[in-house]
Design a protein around this motif. Sequence first.
Motif, PDB file in Angstrom:
ATOM      1  N   ALA A  13       0.839  -1.203   0.000  1.00  0.00           N
ATOM      2  CA  ALA A  13       0.000   0.000   0.000  1.00  0.00           C
ATOM      3  C   ALA A  13       0.871   1.250   0.000  1.00  0.00           C
ATOM      4  CB  ALA A  13      -0.933  -0.007   1.212  1.00  0.00           C
ATOM      5  N   TRP A  14       1.958   1.209   0.797  1.00  0.00           N
ATOM      6  CA  TRP A  14       2.859   2.374   0.836  1.00  0.00           C
ATOM      7  C   TRP A  14       3.520   2.595  -0.533  1.00  0.00           C
ATOM      8  CZ3 TRP A  14       3.542   6.542   3.673  1.00  0.00           C
ATOM      9  CH2 TRP A  14       4.687   7.322   3.445  1.00  0.00           C
ATOM     10  N   VAL A  15       4.012   1.504  -1.143  1.00  0.00           N
ATOM     11  CA  VAL A  15       4.629   1.618  -2.472  1.00  0.00           C
ATOM     12  C   VAL A  15       3.619   2.211  -3.453  1.00  0.00           C
ATOM     13  CG1 VAL A  15       5.485   0.280  -4.448  1.00  0.00           C
ATOM     14  CG2 VAL A  15       6.324  -0.224  -2.143  1.00  0.00           C
ATOM     15  N   ALA A  16       2.388   1.715  -3.427  1.00  0.00           N
ATOM     16  CA  ALA A  16       1.362   2.171  -4.374  1.00  0.00           C
ATOM     17  C   ALA A  16       1.087   3.657  -4.215  1.00  0.00           C
ATOM     18  CB  ALA A  16       0.078   1.368  -4.180  1.00  0.00           C
ATOM     19  N   VAL A  17       1.044   4.132  -2.975  1.00  0.00           N
ATOM     20  CA  VAL A  17       0.650   5.517  -2.709  1.00  0.00           C
ATOM     21  C   VAL A  17       1.845   6.473  -2.819  1.00  0.00           C
ATOM     22  CG1 VAL A  17      -0.196   7.045  -0.882  1.00  0.00           C
ATOM     23  CG2 VAL A  17      -1.325   4.871  -1.290  1.00  0.00           C
ATOM     24  N   ALA A  18       3.034   6.030  -2.406  1.00  0.00           N
ATOM     25  CA  ALA A  18       4.167   6.943  -2.275  1.00  0.00           C
ATOM     26  C   ALA A  18       5.104   6.949  -3.472  1.00  0.00           C
ATOM     27  CB  ALA A  18       4.956   6.596  -1.005  1.00  0.00           C
ATOM     28  N   SER A  19       5.040   5.909  -4.305  1.00  0.00           N
ATOM     29  CA  SER A  19       5.942   5.866  -5.457  1.00  0.00           C
ATOM     30  C   SER A  19       5.286   6.540  -6.656  1.00  0.00           C
ATOM     31  CB  SER A  19       6.270   4.408  -5.793  1.00  0.00           C
ATOM     32  OG  SER A  19       6.906   4.344  -7.049  1.00  0.00           O
ATOM     33  N   THR A  20       6.113   7.168  -7.491  1.00  0.00           N
ATOM     34  CA  THR A  20       5.571   7.781  -8.709  1.00  0.00           C
ATOM     35  C   THR A  20       5.970   6.964  -9.935  1.00  0.00           C
ATOM     36  OG1 THR A  20       7.507   9.206  -8.694  1.00  0.00           O
ATOM     37  CG2 THR A  20       5.488  10.166  -7.842  1.00  0.00           C
ATOM     38  N   ALA A  21       6.470   5.736  -9.707  1.00  0.00           N
ATOM     39  CA  ALA A  21       6.812   4.847 -10.823  1.00  0.00           C
ATOM     40  C   ALA A  21       5.526   4.523 -11.607  1.00  0.00           C
ATOM     41  CB  ALA A  21       7.449   3.576 -10.281  1.00  0.00           C
ATOM     42  N   PRO A  22       5.675   4.094 -12.863  1.00  0.00           N
ATOM     43  CA  PRO A  22       4.491   3.841 -13.699  1.00  0.00           C
ATOM     44  C   PRO A  22       3.511   2.814 -13.092  1.00  0.00           C
ATOM     45  CG  PRO A  22       6.524   3.632 -14.982  1.00  0.00           C
ATOM     46  CD  PRO A  22       6.927   3.884 -13.568  1.00  0.00           C
ATOM     47  N   TYR A  23       4.033   1.902 -12.256  1.00  0.00           N
ATOM     48  CA  TYR A  23       3.165   0.861 -11.688  1.00  0.00           C
ATOM     49  C   TYR A  23       2.499   1.300 -10.382  1.00  0.00           C
ATOM     50  CZ  TYR A  23       7.554   0.253  -9.181  1.00  0.00           C
ATOM     51  OH  TYR A  23       8.693   0.497  -8.452  1.00  0.00           O
ATOM     52  N   ALA A  24       2.700   2.571  -9.968  1.00  0.00           N
ATOM     53  CA  ALA A  24       2.140   3.035  -8.688  1.00  0.00           C
ATOM     54  C   ALA A  24       1.191   4.213  -8.915  1.00  0.00           C
ATOM     55  CB  ALA A  24       3.269   3.429  -7.745  1.00  0.00           C
ATOM     56  N   LEU A  25       0.501   4.607  -7.840  1.00  0.00           N
ATOM     57  CA  LEU A  25      -0.498   5.681  -7.949  1.00  0.00           C
ATOM     58  C   LEU A  25       0.107   7.067  -7.745  1.00  0.00           C
ATOM     59  CD1 LEU A  25      -3.162   3.872  -5.748  1.00  0.00           C
ATOM     60  CD2 LEU A  25      -3.260   4.132  -8.228  1.00  0.00           C
ATOM     61  N   GLY A  26       1.157   7.148  -6.904  1.00  0.00           N
ATOM     62  CA  GLY A  26       1.837   8.429  -6.693  1.00  0.00           C
ATOM     63  C   GLY A  26       0.988   9.510  -6.036  1.00  0.00           C
ATOM     64  N   TRP A  27       0.041   9.114  -5.177  1.00  0.00           N
ATOM     65  CA  TRP A  27      -0.836  10.097  -4.523  1.00  0.00           C
ATOM     66  C   TRP A  27      -0.101  10.908  -3.459  1.00  0.00           C
ATOM     67  CZ3 TRP A  27      -5.330   6.127  -3.630  1.00  0.00           C
ATOM     68  CH2 TRP A  27      -6.030   5.968  -4.835  1.00  0.00           C
ATOM     69  N   TYR A  28       0.949  10.302  -2.867  1.00  0.00           N
ATOM     70  CA  TYR A  28       1.659  10.955  -1.768  1.00  0.00           C
ATOM     71  C   TYR A  28       3.152  10.786  -2.046  1.00  0.00           C
ATOM     72  CZ  TYR A  28       2.699  12.249   3.099  1.00  0.00           C
ATOM     73  OH  TYR A  28       3.159  12.879   4.236  1.00  0.00           O
ATOM     74  N   PRO A  29       3.668  11.522  -3.034  1.00  0.00           N
ATOM     75  CA  PRO A  29       5.048  11.268  -3.476  1.00  0.00           C
ATOM     76  C   PRO A  29       6.084  11.535  -2.396  1.00  0.00           C
ATOM     77  CG  PRO A  29       3.884  12.775  -4.963  1.00  0.00           C
ATOM     78  CD  PRO A  29       3.035  12.624  -3.741  1.00  0.00           C
ATOM     79  N   VAL A  30       7.017  10.603  -2.251  1.00  0.00           N
ATOM     80  CA  VAL A  30       8.143  10.782  -1.330  1.00  0.00           C
ATOM     81  C   VAL A  30       9.435  10.433  -2.077  1.00  0.00           C
ATOM     82  CG1 VAL A  30       6.711  10.174   0.673  1.00  0.00           C
ATOM     83  CG2 VAL A  30       8.152   8.440  -0.374  1.00  0.00           C
ATOM     84  N   SER A  31      10.580  10.728  -1.455  1.00  0.00           N
ATOM     85  CA  SER A  31      11.875  10.424  -2.069  1.00  0.00           C
ATOM     86  C   SER A  31      12.060   8.907  -2.166  1.00  0.00           C
ATOM     87  CB  SER A  31      12.982  11.014  -1.195  1.00  0.00           C
ATOM     88  OG  SER A  31      12.982  10.332   0.046  1.00  0.00           O
ATOM     89  N   PRO A  32      12.975   8.451  -3.041  1.00  0.00           N
ATOM     90  CA  PRO A  32      13.201   6.999  -3.147  1.00  0.00           C
ATOM     91  C   PRO A  32      13.507   6.331  -1.799  1.00  0.00           C
ATOM     92  CG  PRO A  32      14.310   8.128  -4.940  1.00  0.00           C
ATOM     93  CD  PRO A  32      13.753   9.205  -4.047  1.00  0.00           C
ATOM     94  N   LEU A  33      14.363   6.966  -0.978  1.00  0.00           N
ATOM     95  CA  LEU A  33      14.656   6.345   0.325  1.00  0.00           C
ATOM     96  C   LEU A  33      13.435   6.383   1.235  1.00  0.00           C
ATOM     97  CD1 LEU A  33      18.295   7.315   1.309  1.00  0.00           C
ATOM     98  CD2 LEU A  33      17.313   5.028   1.155  1.00  0.00           C
ATOM     99  N   GLY A  34      12.601   7.419   1.062  1.00  0.00           N
ATOM    100  CA  GLY A  34      11.351   7.503   1.818  1.00  0.00           C
ATOM    101  C   GLY A  34      10.398   6.362   1.473  1.00  0.00           C
ATOM    102  N   ILE A  35      10.493   5.864   0.233  1.00  0.00           N
ATOM    103  CA  ILE A  35       9.671   4.709  -0.148  1.00  0.00           C
ATOM    104  C   ILE A  35      10.120   3.483   0.645  1.00  0.00           C
ATOM    105  CG2 ILE A  35       9.073   3.139  -2.042  1.00  0.00           C
ATOM    106  CD1 ILE A  35       9.340   5.561  -3.930  1.00  0.00           C
ATOM    107  N   VAL A  36      11.447   3.319   0.757  1.00  0.00           N
ATOM    108  CA  VAL A  36      11.983   2.147   1.479  1.00  0.00           C
ATOM    109  C   VAL A  36      11.643   2.237   2.969  1.00  0.00           C
ATOM    110  CG1 VAL A  36      14.058   0.834   2.039  1.00  0.00           C
ATOM    111  CG2 VAL A  36      13.878   1.974  -0.189  1.00  0.00           C
ATOM    112  N   SER A  37      11.966   3.367   3.597  1.00  0.00           N
ATOM    113  CA  SER A  37      11.744   3.468   5.050  1.00  0.00           C
ATOM    114  C   SER A  37      10.236   3.467   5.363  1.00  0.00           C
ATOM    115  CB  SER A  37      12.401   4.725   5.610  1.00  0.00           C
ATOM    116  OG  SER A  37      11.911   5.872   4.964  1.00  0.00           O
ATOM    117  N   GLY A  38       9.442   4.146   4.520  1.00  0.00           N
ATOM    118  CA  GLY A  38       7.996   4.181   4.741  1.00  0.00           C
ATOM    119  C   GLY A  38       7.353   2.809   4.566  1.00  0.00           C
ATOM    120  N   ALA A  39       7.874   2.029   3.600  1.00  0.00           N
ATOM    121  CA  ALA A  39       7.325   0.679   3.378  1.00  0.00           C
ATOM    122  C   ALA A  39       7.568  -0.196   4.608  1.00  0.00           C
ATOM    123  CB  ALA A  39       7.944   0.051   2.131  1.00  0.00           C
ATOM    124  N   LEU A  40       8.771  -0.048   5.202  1.00  0.00           N
ATOM    125  CA  LEU A  40       9.075  -0.807   6.422  1.00  0.00           C
ATOM    126  C   LEU A  40       8.089  -0.430   7.531  1.00  0.00           C
ATOM    127  CD1 LEU A  40      12.981  -0.579   6.656  1.00  0.00           C
ATOM    128  CD2 LEU A  40      11.613  -2.660   6.429  1.00  0.00           C
TER     129      LEU A  40
END
Length: 256
Positions: A13-40
Amino acid sequence: MMGGHHAASGAAAWVAVASTAPYALGWYPVSPLGIVSGALLTAGAALLPDLDHHSGTIANSLPPLTRVLARITERISGGHRRGTHSLLGLAVFVALAGALGNMTAEIRGLGTVEIGAGMLSVLLMGFALKALKIAGGAARSWLLAILLSLFIALYAPENNGWLPVAVGLGVGVHIIGDLLTHQGVMVLWPLRIKRPRKIASMPVLSKLWKASGSLSVPIIGRAGSWREWAIMVPVSVYAIYGVIEAGFAALRELLA
Ligand SMILES: [Zn+2]
């Protein structure tokens, strides 16, 4: 739903919402490291509702602290799959995360230290390690949970208020996950709307609205069923792929 699957759905869910990659929704964009730490963190938050069971896996994740917290949570929330699995519970968890996110201290040499977020991270990482069966004994669980929290603290998303967003997402997907099982959840707790007698004899509706007052959309059926695995294997692959890709993106930024 099984604990490991709750954790995977939180990370996904975090990847889907926070990533702006083509396979994600990008509703709450964060930095690449923020995707990793937020997913944890979201993976751990997706186990938070099951703190309502005094002898459950989560209660035994970071003893003795989690046992005490589980007893308190069980008492306040009215038992397993009640308060912590409701919209009210979701609101309370988000408010608590917001309050903890605001708890900071100025420490000489380190600047502003997010004490509240750090404490919550240790707890949530303890849950995630236990659910994914990585933890082992109590001492190792505590050590690993603290190390992972240090990573989260160092590389947390820079967005204001990311902590309540991550906790809300995690708790939300947990409630949905349990809603998909036979047992269902009491979404409107403490309201318990009894099923009218007429509905008990209706074939589909009687399965959705249980005699206990719980709601259920039993796509998964029993927890751990082949249907749960069929849904959760792709979800887990998505989460792992999203995190690894974000990790590589962060590395590329670092080397550029
Ligand atoms: Zn649950």
